[in-house]
Scaffold this active site. Structure first.
Site, PDB file in Angstrom:
ATOM      1  CG  ASP A   1       7.229  -1.401  11.127  1.00  0.00           C
ATOM      2  OD1 ASP A   1       6.506  -0.689  10.407  1.00  0.00           O
ATOM      3  OD2 ASP A   1       7.710  -2.486  10.751  1.00  0.00           O
TER       4      ASP A   1
ATOM      5  N   GLY B   1       7.500 -11.838  16.018  1.00  0.00           N
ATOM      6  CA  GLY B   1       8.146 -11.667  14.718  1.00  0.00           C
ATOM      7  C   GLY B   1       8.649 -10.237  14.557  1.00  0.00           C
TER       8      GLY B   1
ATOM      9  CB  ALA C   1       5.039  -6.504  13.227  1.00  0.00           C
TER      10      ALA C   1
ATOM     11  NE  ARG D   1      10.525 -15.888  15.213  1.00  0.00           N
ATOM     12  CZ  ARG D   1       9.750 -15.463  14.226  1.00  0.00           C
ATOM     13  NH1 ARG D   1       8.602 -16.059  13.977  1.00  0.00           N
ATOM     14  NH2 ARG D   1      10.105 -14.458  13.461  1.00  0.00           N
TER      15      ARG D   1
ATOM     16  CE  LYS E   1       9.817  -4.674   6.989  1.00  0.00           C
ATOM     17  NZ  LYS E   1       8.810  -4.491   8.046  1.00  0.00           N
TER      18      LYS E   1
ATOM     19  CG  ASN F   1      10.207   0.554   8.411  1.00  0.00           C
ATOM     20  OD1 ASN F   1      11.114   1.303   8.773  1.00  0.00           O
ATOM     21  ND2 ASN F   1       8.942   0.746   8.737  1.00  0.00           N
TER      22      ASN F   1
ATOM     23  CG  LEU G   1      -2.062  -1.003   1.188  1.00  0.00           C
ATOM     24  CD1 LEU G   1      -2.791  -1.024   2.518  1.00  0.00           C
ATOM     25  CD2 LEU G   1      -3.029  -0.668   0.062  1.00  0.00           C
ATOM     26  CB  SER G   2       4.510   1.839   0.217  1.00  0.00           C
ATOM     27  OG  SER G   2       4.739   1.185   1.441  1.00  0.00           O
TER      28      SER G   2
ATOM     29  CG  LEU H   1       0.345  -4.696  14.951  1.00  0.00           C
ATOM     30  CD1 LEU H   1       1.857  -4.828  14.880  1.00  0.00           C
ATOM     31  CD2 LEU H   1      -0.044  -3.262  15.249  1.00  0.00           C
TER      32      LEU H   1
HETATM   33  P1  NAP Z   1       6.474 -12.465  11.085  1.00  0.00           P
HETATM   34  O1  NAP Z   1       7.811 -11.883  11.377  1.00  0.00           O
HETATM   35  O2  NAP Z   1       6.358 -13.571  10.104  1.00  0.00           O
HETATM   36  O3  NAP Z   1       5.844 -12.952  12.491  1.00  0.00           O
HETATM   37  C1  NAP Z   1       4.636 -13.666  12.507  1.00  0.00           C
HETATM   38  C2  NAP Z   1       4.180 -13.871  13.952  1.00  0.00           C
HETATM   39  O4  NAP Z   1       2.884 -14.481  13.918  1.00  0.00           O
HETATM   40  C3  NAP Z   1       5.088 -14.778  14.778  1.00  0.00           C
HETATM   41  O5  NAP Z   1       5.070 -14.349  16.105  1.00  0.00           O
HETATM   42  C4  NAP Z   1       4.378 -16.136  14.629  1.00  0.00           C
HETATM   43  O6  NAP Z   1       4.637 -17.017  15.696  1.00  0.00           O
HETATM   44  C5  NAP Z   1       2.939 -15.694  14.689  1.00  0.00           C
HETATM   45  N1  NAP Z   1       2.029 -16.672  14.101  1.00  0.00           N
HETATM   46  C6  NAP Z   1       1.885 -16.964  12.787  1.00  0.00           C
HETATM   47  N2  NAP Z   1       0.938 -17.913  12.629  1.00  0.00           N
HETATM   48  C7  NAP Z   1       0.494 -18.236  13.875  1.00  0.00           C
HETATM   49  C8  NAP Z   1      -0.499 -19.123  14.369  1.00  0.00           C
HETATM   50  N3  NAP Z   1      -1.201 -19.915  13.535  1.00  0.00           N
HETATM   51  N4  NAP Z   1      -0.716 -19.173  15.696  1.00  0.00           N
HETATM   52  C9  NAP Z   1      -0.002 -18.378  16.543  1.00  0.00           C
HETATM   53  N5  NAP Z   1       0.944 -17.501  16.140  1.00  0.00           N
HETATM   54  C10 NAP Z   1       1.185 -17.430  14.809  1.00  0.00           C
HETATM   55  O7  NAP Z   1       5.470 -11.336  10.567  1.00  0.00           O
HETATM   56  P2  NAP Z   1       5.495  -9.768  10.908  1.00  0.00           P
HETATM   57  O8  NAP Z   1       6.243  -9.064   9.859  1.00  0.00           O
HETATM   58  O9  NAP Z   1       5.885  -9.605  12.320  1.00  0.00           O
HETATM   59  O10 NAP Z   1       3.954  -9.379  10.699  1.00  0.00           O
HETATM   60  C11 NAP Z   1       2.954  -9.849  11.589  1.00  0.00           C
HETATM   61  C12 NAP Z   1       1.610  -9.225  11.207  1.00  0.00           C
HETATM   62  O11 NAP Z   1       1.658  -7.807  11.422  1.00  0.00           O
HETATM   63  C13 NAP Z   1       1.246  -9.398   9.718  1.00  0.00           C
HETATM   64  O12 NAP Z   1      -0.134  -9.645   9.629  1.00  0.00           O
HETATM   65  C14 NAP Z   1       1.573  -8.050   9.108  1.00  0.00           C
HETATM   66  O13 NAP Z   1       0.766  -7.758   7.988  1.00  0.00           O
HETATM   67  C15 NAP Z   1       1.234  -7.129  10.269  1.00  0.00           C
HETATM   68  N6  NAP Z   1       1.961  -5.854  10.210  1.00  0.00           N
HETATM   69  C16 NAP Z   1       1.232  -4.714  10.223  1.00  0.00           C
HETATM   70  C17 NAP Z   1       1.862  -3.507  10.228  1.00  0.00           C
HETATM   71  C18 NAP Z   1       1.034  -2.255  10.263  1.00  0.00           C
HETATM   72  O14 NAP Z   1       1.582  -1.189   9.965  1.00  0.00           O
HETATM   73  N7  NAP Z   1      -0.234  -2.318  10.621  1.00  0.00           N
HETATM   74  C19 NAP Z   1       3.266  -3.423  10.190  1.00  0.00           C
HETATM   75  C20 NAP Z   1       3.990  -4.617  10.177  1.00  0.00           C
HETATM   76  C21 NAP Z   1       3.325  -5.843  10.186  1.00  0.00           C
HETATM   77  P3  NAP Z   1       5.945 -17.973  15.690  1.00  0.00           P
HETATM   78  O15 NAP Z   1       7.102 -17.120  16.133  1.00  0.00           O
HETATM   79  O16 NAP Z   1       5.594 -19.023  16.665  1.00  0.00           O
HETATM   80  O17 NAP Z   1       6.097 -18.484  14.278  1.00  0.00           O
END
Ligand code: NAP
Length: 287
Positions: free
Chosen positions: A114, A141, A143, A168, A78, A99, A28-29, A228
């Site tokens: 972020d 993760g 975020a 983690r 990143k 980012n 969306l940037s 988020l």
């Molecule tokens: P990431 O690094 O891949 O981290 C994903 C996280 O979700 C990890 O903690 C993972 O747990 C957990 N997870 C995934 N599937 C799961 C499940 N079935 N049950 C429990 N935990 C689960 O991703 P990220 O970059 O941090 O992004 C995370 C979310 O934030 C995404 O939806 C992204 O779109 C959103 N986001 C939004 C913004 C915003 O500006 N609003 C900015 C950044 C990110 P494990 O460690 O156990 O794998």
């Protein structure tokens, strides 16, 4: 798009900014930043550049040869981009991830906007000051790590981290010693601010019980619950929080404010947050 003002106004003086990602086309940037350039009448253009995994550092080097004035960085680049910049901010260094790449007198600087984006959106859009609040972050993760660090640095009294993979969560807690700690899901009930930073709920329906990363009966009135996830904007988690009387806050605010901070680094101008928010909200599905 052909026939629209943005293309007709491009000239030899137009400055270029871009997002790199693999994939990049869903970002969306471009929508948010082109709305901002338009609102301020800046002769800038923002495009999405698909850059294959492993080429993030080369894309940063291309900023130097092509005079690209700003870069947003998304997955999977990143961490890789850090090796090509001249300076790394404390946030990007601590998180091991950037980012945003911007020019400064010191050359190219890697930022991570972020966490500051979330704190700014809470304060400016929702009137929530995190200072003194007991917080729980769901996820560990990229975020979540940014959010944990930013909440702690903004004065949260306590930041509990709940994550499926404990190692983690341990690593995320080390970002804020003395404030952040790994905890069990039950801690959600006692928190004033809960942030879902997992990807659970992404692309799911508002009534999908599998889209809830924590039991909804842990939410209650007086709590702020942030998701988020912003595709859809209204997630199952936010709907459950609202039913429990909690204050539900969607992920568009953080998305816009992290972009607004980047916009300021690139252009030196105060970001037109209202125009950026309107553009972002028009571009994402509500449910
Ligand atoms: P990431 O690094 O891949 O981290 C994903 C996280 O979700 C990890 O903690 C993972 O747990 C957990 N997870 C995934 N599937 C799961 C499940 N079935 N049950 C429990 N935990 C689960 O991703 P990220 O970059 O941090 O992004 C995370 C979310 O934030 C995404 O939806 C992204 O779109 C959103 N986001 C939004 C913004 C915003 O500006 N609003 C900015 C950044 C990110 P494990 O460690 O156990 O794998």
């Amino acid at each position: 798009m052909p026939g629209q003002g943005v293309v007709l106004s491009i000239s030899g003086r137009t400055r270029l900014a871009a997002v790199i990602g693999d994939p990049a086309e869903h970002s969306l940037s471009p929508v948010i930043h082109n709305a901002a350039f338009d609102a301020l009448g800046l002769d800038w253009l923002f495009v999405a550049l698909p850059v294959r995994a492993g080429n993030g550092a080369a894309a940063v080097d291309a900023m130097r040869t092509l005079d690209i004035r700003g870069l947003s960085v998304t997955m999977p680049h990143k961490a890789d981009v850090l090796s090509s910049v001249d300076r790394i901010t404390d946030a990007a260094q601590a998180l091991g991830a950037a980012n945003c790449i911007a020019w400064s007198d010191a050359g190219l600087v890697a930022h991570n906007t972020d966490g500051a984006g979330l704190v700014a959106s809470l304060r400016e859009d929702s009137g929530v000051d995190v200072a003194g609040l007991a917080c729980v972050v769901l996820g560990a993760g990229g975020a979540a790590r940014a959010v944990v660090r930013a909440l702690a640095r903004s004065g949260a009294s306590d930041v509990g981290i709940v994550n499926r993979t404990t190692s983690r969560a341990d690593a995320a807690a080390r970002l804020a010693p003395g404030i952040a700690r790994v905890c069990e899901v039950g801690a959600v009930a006692d928190a004033a601010l809960i942030v879902n930073a997992t990807s659970v709920g992404m692309g799911a329906g508002v009534d999908d019980p599998d889209a809830l990363v924590v039991p909804p009966d842990l939410f209650g009135s007086g709590q702020h619950v942030v998701d988020l996830v912003y595709r859809p904007v209204r997630t199952a988690l936010l709907a459950a929080a609202e039913r429990s009387g909690a204050h539900a806050i969607d992920g568009v605010g953080m998305l816009v404010h992290q972009a607004a901070i980047a916009f300021g680094h690139w252009t030196g101008e105060a970001p037109p947050v209202t125009a950026m928010t309107a553009a972002a909200r028009a571009a994402v599905p509500v449910d």
